[in-house]
Motif scaffolding. Structure first.
Motif, PDB file in Angstrom:
ATOM      1  N   THR A   1       0.848  -1.198   0.000  1.00 31.22           N
ATOM      2  CA  THR A   1       0.000   0.000   0.000  1.00 31.22           C
ATOM      3  C   THR A   1       0.879   1.242   0.000  1.00 31.22           C
ATOM      4  O   THR A   1       2.034   1.205   0.412  1.00 31.22           O
ATOM      5  N   VAL A   2       0.306   2.326  -0.485  1.00 27.25           N
ATOM      6  CA  VAL A   2       1.002   3.617  -0.509  1.00 27.25           C
ATOM      7  C   VAL A   2       0.002   4.662  -0.035  1.00 27.25           C
ATOM      8  O   VAL A   2      -1.158   4.649  -0.474  1.00 27.25           O
ATOM      9  N   LYS A   3       0.397   5.503   0.895  1.00 29.64           N
ATOM     10  CA  LYS A   3      -0.499   6.609   1.253  1.00 29.64           C
ATOM     11  C   LYS A   3       0.283   7.872   1.533  1.00 29.64           C
ATOM     12  O   LYS A   3       1.463   7.816   1.914  1.00 29.64           O
ATOM     13  N   THR A   4      -0.396   8.981   1.339  1.00 32.32           N
ATOM     14  CA  THR A   4       0.234  10.262   1.634  1.00 32.32           C
ATOM     15  C   THR A   4      -0.306  10.748   2.966  1.00 32.32           C
ATOM     16  O   THR A   4      -1.518  10.768   3.178  1.00 32.32           O
ATOM     17  N   VAL A   5       0.609  11.081   3.844  1.00 36.69           N
ATOM     18  CA  VAL A   5       0.231  11.504   5.178  1.00 36.69           C
ATOM     19  C   VAL A   5       0.664  12.949   5.364  1.00 36.69           C
ATOM     20  O   VAL A   5       1.795  13.311   5.029  1.00 36.69           O
ATOM     21  N   THR A   6      -0.243  13.775   5.858  1.00 39.07           N
ATOM     22  CA  THR A   6       0.149  15.144   6.200  1.00 39.07           C
ATOM     23  C   THR A   6       0.842  15.058   7.555  1.00 39.07           C
ATOM     24  O   THR A   6       0.211  14.819   8.585  1.00 39.07           O
TER      25      THR A   6
ATOM     26  N   ASP B   1       3.784  17.005   3.515  1.00 38.43           N
ATOM     27  CA  ASP B   1       3.361  15.633   3.243  1.00 38.43           C
ATOM     28  C   ASP B   1       4.540  14.669   3.240  1.00 38.43           C
ATOM     29  O   ASP B   1       5.640  15.029   2.840  1.00 38.43           O
ATOM     30  N   ARG B   2       4.217  13.457   3.649  1.00 39.74           N
ATOM     31  CA  ARG B   2       5.197  12.378   3.543  1.00 39.74           C
ATOM     32  C   ARG B   2       4.479  11.172   2.958  1.00 39.74           C
ATOM     33  O   ARG B   2       3.350  10.874   3.343  1.00 39.74           O
ATOM     34  N   THR B   3       5.166  10.470   2.032  1.00 43.09           N
ATOM     35  CA  THR B   3       4.578   9.275   1.440  1.00 43.09           C
ATOM     36  C   THR B   3       4.980   8.057   2.279  1.00 43.09           C
ATOM     37  O   THR B   3       6.166   7.846   2.521  1.00 43.09           O
ATOM     38  N   TYR B   4       3.988   7.304   2.738  1.00 47.50           N
ATOM     39  CA  TYR B   4       4.255   6.058   3.464  1.00 47.50           C
ATOM     40  C   TYR B   4       4.104   4.894   2.501  1.00 47.50           C
ATOM     41  O   TYR B   4       3.033   4.684   1.936  1.00 47.50           O
ATOM     42  N   ILE B   5       5.197   4.161   2.318  1.00 46.50           N
ATOM     43  CA  ILE B   5       5.203   3.005   1.419  1.00 46.50           C
ATOM     44  C   ILE B   5       5.292   1.754   2.290  1.00 46.50           C
ATOM     45  O   ILE B   5       6.292   1.534   2.972  1.00 46.50           O
ATOM     46  N   SER B   6       4.206   0.959   2.293  1.00 45.96           N
ATOM     47  CA  SER B   6       4.205  -0.237   3.145  1.00 45.96           C
ATOM     48  C   SER B   6       4.665  -1.444   2.349  1.00 45.96           C
ATOM     49  O   SER B   6       4.132  -1.727   1.269  1.00 45.96           O
ATOM     50  N   VAL B   7       5.634  -2.155   2.909  1.00 41.65           N
ATOM     51  CA  VAL B   7       6.161  -3.354   2.250  1.00 41.65           C
ATOM     52  C   VAL B   7       5.802  -4.594   3.058  1.00 41.65           C
ATOM     53  O   VAL B   7       5.310  -4.500   4.190  1.00 41.65           O
TER      54      VAL B   7
ATOM     55  N   ALA C   1       9.218  12.923 -10.498  1.00 40.48           N
ATOM     56  CA  ALA C   1      10.014  13.589  -9.457  1.00 40.48           C
ATOM     57  C   ALA C   1       9.980  12.798  -8.153  1.00 40.48           C
ATOM     58  O   ALA C   1       8.941  12.252  -7.782  1.00 40.48           O
ATOM     59  N   PRO C   2      11.119  12.742  -7.443  1.00 45.96           N
ATOM     60  CA  PRO C   2      11.149  12.017  -6.175  1.00 45.96           C
ATOM     61  C   PRO C   2      10.327  12.724  -5.096  1.00 45.96           C
ATOM     62  O   PRO C   2      10.249  13.958  -5.065  1.00 45.96           O
ATOM     63  N   ALA C   3       9.744  11.919  -4.207  1.00 48.73           N
ATOM     64  CA  ALA C   3       8.985  12.467  -3.080  1.00 48.73           C
ATOM     65  C   ALA C   3       9.595  11.939  -1.787  1.00 48.73           C
ATOM     66  O   ALA C   3      10.090  10.806  -1.743  1.00 48.73           O
ATOM     67  N   LEU C   4       9.532  12.760  -0.755  1.00 47.51           N
ATOM     68  CA  LEU C   4      10.040  12.319   0.541  1.00 47.51           C
ATOM     69  C   LEU C   4       9.184  11.160   1.048  1.00 47.51           C
ATOM     70  O   LEU C   4       7.973  11.307   1.221  1.00 47.51           O
ATOM     71  N   SER C   5       9.826  10.024   1.254  1.00 46.44           N
ATOM     72  CA  SER C   5       9.084   8.802   1.551  1.00 46.44           C
ATOM     73  C   SER C   5       9.621   8.127   2.799  1.00 46.44           C
ATOM     74  O   SER C   5      10.767   8.343   3.195  1.00 46.44           O
ATOM     75  N   ARG C   6       8.753   7.312   3.399  1.00 45.58           N
ATOM     76  CA  ARG C   6       9.172   6.464   4.512  1.00 45.58           C
ATOM     77  C   ARG C   6       8.718   5.051   4.174  1.00 45.58           C
ATOM     78  O   ARG C   6       7.531   4.829   3.919  1.00 45.58           O
ATOM     79  N   VAL C   7       9.679   4.128   4.156  1.00 41.56           N
ATOM     80  CA  VAL C   7       9.338   2.736   3.871  1.00 41.56           C
ATOM     81  C   VAL C   7       9.055   2.059   5.206  1.00 41.56           C
ATOM     82  O   VAL C   7       9.906   2.056   6.103  1.00 41.56           O
ATOM     83  N   VAL C   8       7.834   1.534   5.339  1.00 35.64           N
ATOM     84  CA  VAL C   8       7.428   0.935   6.613  1.00 35.64           C
ATOM     85  C   VAL C   8       7.028  -0.517   6.401  1.00 35.64           C
ATOM     86  O   VAL C   8       6.735  -0.940   5.282  1.00 35.64           O
ATOM     87  N   GLY C   9       7.019  -1.256   7.507  1.00 38.26           N
ATOM     88  CA  GLY C   9       6.708  -2.678   7.436  1.00 38.26           C
ATOM     89  C   GLY C   9       5.242  -2.953   7.648  1.00 38.26           C
ATOM     90  O   GLY C   9       4.398  -2.047   7.596  1.00 38.26           O
ATOM     91  N   ARG C  10       4.939  -4.242   7.928  1.00 37.65           N
ATOM     92  CA  ARG C  10       3.549  -4.663   8.048  1.00 37.65           C
ATOM     93  C   ARG C  10       3.153  -5.007   9.478  1.00 37.65           C
ATOM     94  O   ARG C  10       2.105  -5.586   9.719  1.00 37.65           O
ATOM     95  N   HIS C  11       4.014  -4.640  10.427  1.00 31.85           N
ATOM     96  CA  HIS C  11       3.766  -5.028  11.818  1.00 31.85           C
ATOM     97  C   HIS C  11       2.906  -4.020  12.572  1.00 31.85           C
ATOM     98  O   HIS C  11       2.812  -2.865  12.184  1.00 31.85           O
ATOM     99  N   CYS C  12       2.337  -4.496  13.673  1.00 34.74           N
ATOM    100  CA  CYS C  12       1.425  -3.665  14.458  1.00 34.74           C
ATOM    101  C   CYS C  12       2.216  -2.810  15.432  1.00 34.74           C
ATOM    102  O   CYS C  12       2.219  -3.061  16.655  1.00 34.74           O
TER     103      CYS C  12
END
Ligand SMILES: *Cc1c(COP(=O)(O)O)cnc(C)c1O
Length: 498
Positions: free
Chosen positions: A355-360, A366-372, A401-412
C-alpha cells in the motif's frame, strides 16, 4: 518514535555531503533529516552502498549477482534476503589483506576472525574460511553452525559474558582455538572443565579499556559501565590467576571498543591502554597476541564515509607498534574480528509494495508512506538503534520527481520502519519491488517472528545463479512449537507464508 530518536548519536554524525539535486525548501526541510539531500532522480544504485554487481538492465529492473529481481521474486517470494557471494568473498579477502600487509610491515602476523554474529550460516562459513579467515562465535548455536560449515575448531574463538558450563564443555571438547574469558567465575569454570578433560585451553582476557568508539568520535574514560570484560586492574589479577592454573594458558588481551567506527583514532587510544597492561604482564611470561576486536564501519547511505579498511588497519598496527616501541617491548601478533564490513554490503533485502499513502505529517507538509511485506521482523536495526538505510525501486526506473518517503513494514507497531527517510519516485505503486541495500549484517541474525511472521529465506547469488542457503520459515514452522496444536494440524503445504 521517542525511542528511535534516542539514536541521536547516529544522527549526529551526518554531514551534508551530497551536492546533487535541487535544494530542499526551508519549510519542507522540517521533515527531512539534515543529511538527506533530494536527488535529481531516484534510480541510481549508489556505490558502495549497493553490492558491486547490482545494476539496472533492460527496462530498468535490477539484477544482483547476475540474477534479475523478477527471477528472485518469482522463485523465492518476498520479503527475501539476497546475499552476493562474490561481494562477501571480496570483503573477506580485502580485510584479511589489509591486516596481513599492515602486520607484515612490522614483521608480525595478523589473524582475521569473521565475527559470526553479523550473519552466520554454513555456506557463509565456507566462503570466509575459504578466503582464509578464522571465525568468532559467542553461543553453542553459533559454534555448531561454524563446525557444520567446516570451520577448523583450532581457528575458532569463543566470546560471551555468560557462556554456560555446557557451552564451555562443548567448546573444550571440540578443541576450540581460544576462549575469550570475561569474568573470574568463568576462569574457574573453564579451568575445571579443561582440567577434567586433561587439556590446556588457550584463553584471552577481555578488557574494558574505557574507550568507546562509534563512527567519527570516541569517548575515553577511566571506567566503563557495561557488562563485558575486566577493568584494566581486574585484568591483571585475572591473568595472574590464569597463570596459576595448569589447565589454562594465557595467550593475550582482547578489547572490542564499539561498532560502525569510521577511523582508527579510538583504536589508537585503546591500544595505548592495552599495550600498557600487556607490557606489565610480560614480566610474568610471553604473550603472543593482542586482539583489537571489530567494529569497522560501512556505508549504510551515500553520506557515510568510513576510511578504507587498509588505512584503519595501518593506523591500528602503527599505534600498537609505537606503543610497544616506547616501552621497549617486542610487538605481539595482532588479531581482529570484523563482522559488519565482511557481509553488510553483500546483502539486499527485496520487498513488494502493498500500500502507498500520503500523510500530512505537519501543517502543509506531506510524507509518502510506502508499506512493504516485511519490516522490523526482518530488519530490527531501525527500531532498535534508530539506524538509517536507503531504498530504491528495483523493478523499474521512474522519471517522476522524487517524493520524501518512509518505507514501513507490516507489523502492528508505529515504530516498524525500514527506511526512515528516503526520496523515492512519487509514482511508487502496489506491486513495485523495493530493494534495501546494506542489509547483509545484523538483519537475518536479529530477525524475529514478531506477529507470527515467518522469517524470510536467504538466497545466495553469483554468476547468474541463485540458490537458497537458509530456507524460509513456513506457517507450519510457526505452529510447530505451540504445544496446543496437534502435529497433524500443521500440515499445510511447505512454502506457504502468512
Ligand atoms: C560484535 C562483535 C564483533 C564484530 O563487530 P562488527 O561491528 O560486526 O565488526 C567483534 N568482536 C566482538 C567481541 C563483538 O562483540
Amino acid at each position: 518514535m521517542t525511542l528511535r530518536r534516542g539514536g541521536a548519536v547516529i544522527r549526529g554524525r551526518r554531514v551534508a555531503a551530497n551536492p546533487i539535486g535541487p535544494p530542499v525548501s526551508a519549510s519542507h526541510s522540517a521533515l527531512v533529516p539534515e543529511w538527506l539531500v533530494a536527488p535529481a532522480e531516484a534510480n541510481e544504485l549508489v556505490a558502495p552502498v549497493w553490492p558491486a554487481s547490482a545494476r539496472r538492465v533492460d527496462g530498468g529492473s535490477v539484477e544482483i549477482g547476475g540474477v534479475s529481481v523478477f527471477d528472485l521474486r518469482d522463485r523465492f517470494g518476498t520479503p527475501l534476503y539476497v546475499l552476493d557471494e562474490d561481494e562477501v568473498r571480496a570483503h573477506a579477502r580485502r580485510a584479511r589483506a589489509a591486516f596481513e600487509s599492515a602486520a607484515a610491515r612490522h614483521g608480525i602476523r595478523a589473524r582475521v576472525y569473521y565475527a559470526g554474529k553479523a550473519f552466520l550460516s554454513t555456506e557463509v562459513v565456507r566462503w570466509v574460511i575459504d578466503e582464509g579467515l578464522a571465525v568468532d562465535v559467542c553461543t553453542r548455536g553459533e559454534l555448531e553452525v561454524a563446525l557444520a560449515g567446516g570451520a577448523d575448531p583450532a581457528r575458532l574463538g569463543f566470546h560471551g559474558n555468560n557462556k554456560s558450563v555446557g557451552e564451555l564443555e562443548r567448546a573444550v571438547e571440540v578443541g576450540i582455538g581460544s576462549v575469550v574469558v570475561d569474568s573470574p567465575i568463568e576462569i574457574e569454570r573453564l579451568a575445571a572443565i579443561s582440567d577434567r578433560r586433561g587439556v590446556v585451553q588457550p584463553v584471552l582476557v577481555r578488557v574494558r579499556t574505557g574507550v568507546h568508539a562509534e563512527t567519527h568520535a570516541f569517548l575515553a574514560t577511566a571506567h566503563e559501565d557495561q557488562k563485558f570484560g575486566f577493568s584494566l586492574e581486574g585484568a591483571a589479577d585475572a591473568v595472574a590467576r590464569i597463570r596459576e592454573l595448569p589447565s589454562l594458558r594465557f595467550v593475550g588481551l582482547h578489547a572490542h571498543i564499539g561498532s560502525q567506527i569510521f577511523d582508527s583514532s579510538g583504536f589508537r587510544e585503546s591500544a595505548a591502554r592495552l599495550v600498557d597492561l600487556h607490557a606489565d604482564l610480560l614480566a610474568g611470561g610471553e604473550i603472543p597476541v593482542i586482539n583489537v576486536g571489530g567494529g569497522f564501519g560501512i556505508s549504510y547511505t551515500s553520506v557515510d564515509d568510513p576510511r578504507p579498511i587498509e588505512e584503519i588497519a595501518d593506523g591500528i598496527l602503527d599505534a600498537i607498534a609505537d606503543e610497544c616501541a616506547v616501552r621497549g617491548i617486542p610487538m605481539p601478533d595482532i588479531a581482529t574480528e570484523p563482522g559488519r564490513i565482511i557481509v553488510a554490503q553483500a546483502g539486499v533485502t527485496l520487498y513488494e509494495v502493498g500500500t502507498v499513502k500520503t500523510v500530512t505529517a505537519a501543517e502543509g507538509l506531506d510524507r509518502t508512506y510506502i508499506s512493504v511485506d516485511g519490516g522490523m521482523s526482518d530488519n530490527a536495526r531501525p527500531a532498535l538503534y534508530g539506524a538509517d538505510f536507503s531504498a530504491r525501486i528495483v523493478s523499474r526506473t521512474s522519471h517522476v520527481a522524487p517524493a520524501l518517503s518512509r518505507v514501513v513494514g507490516r507489523h502492528c507497531e508505529s515504530g516498524d520502519i525500514v527506511v526512515d527517510a528516503e526520496y523515492l519516485p512519487a509514482d511508487v505503486t502496489p506491486g513495485d519491488l523495493v530493494g534495501v541495500p546494506a542489509t547483509g549484517a545484523y538483519c537475518f541474525s536479529l530477525a524475529s517472528n514478531y506477529n507470527y511472521t515467518p522469517r524470510p529465506p536467504v538466497v545466495a547469488v553469483r554468476g547468474g545463479e541463485a540458490r537458497v542457503i537458509v530456507r524460509g520459515e513456513t506457517v507450519d514452522d510457526l505452529l510447530a512449537r505451540d504445544a496446543g496444536v496437534p502435529a497433524s494440524d500443521t500440515d499445510t503445504p511447505h512454502g506457504e507464508t502468512a
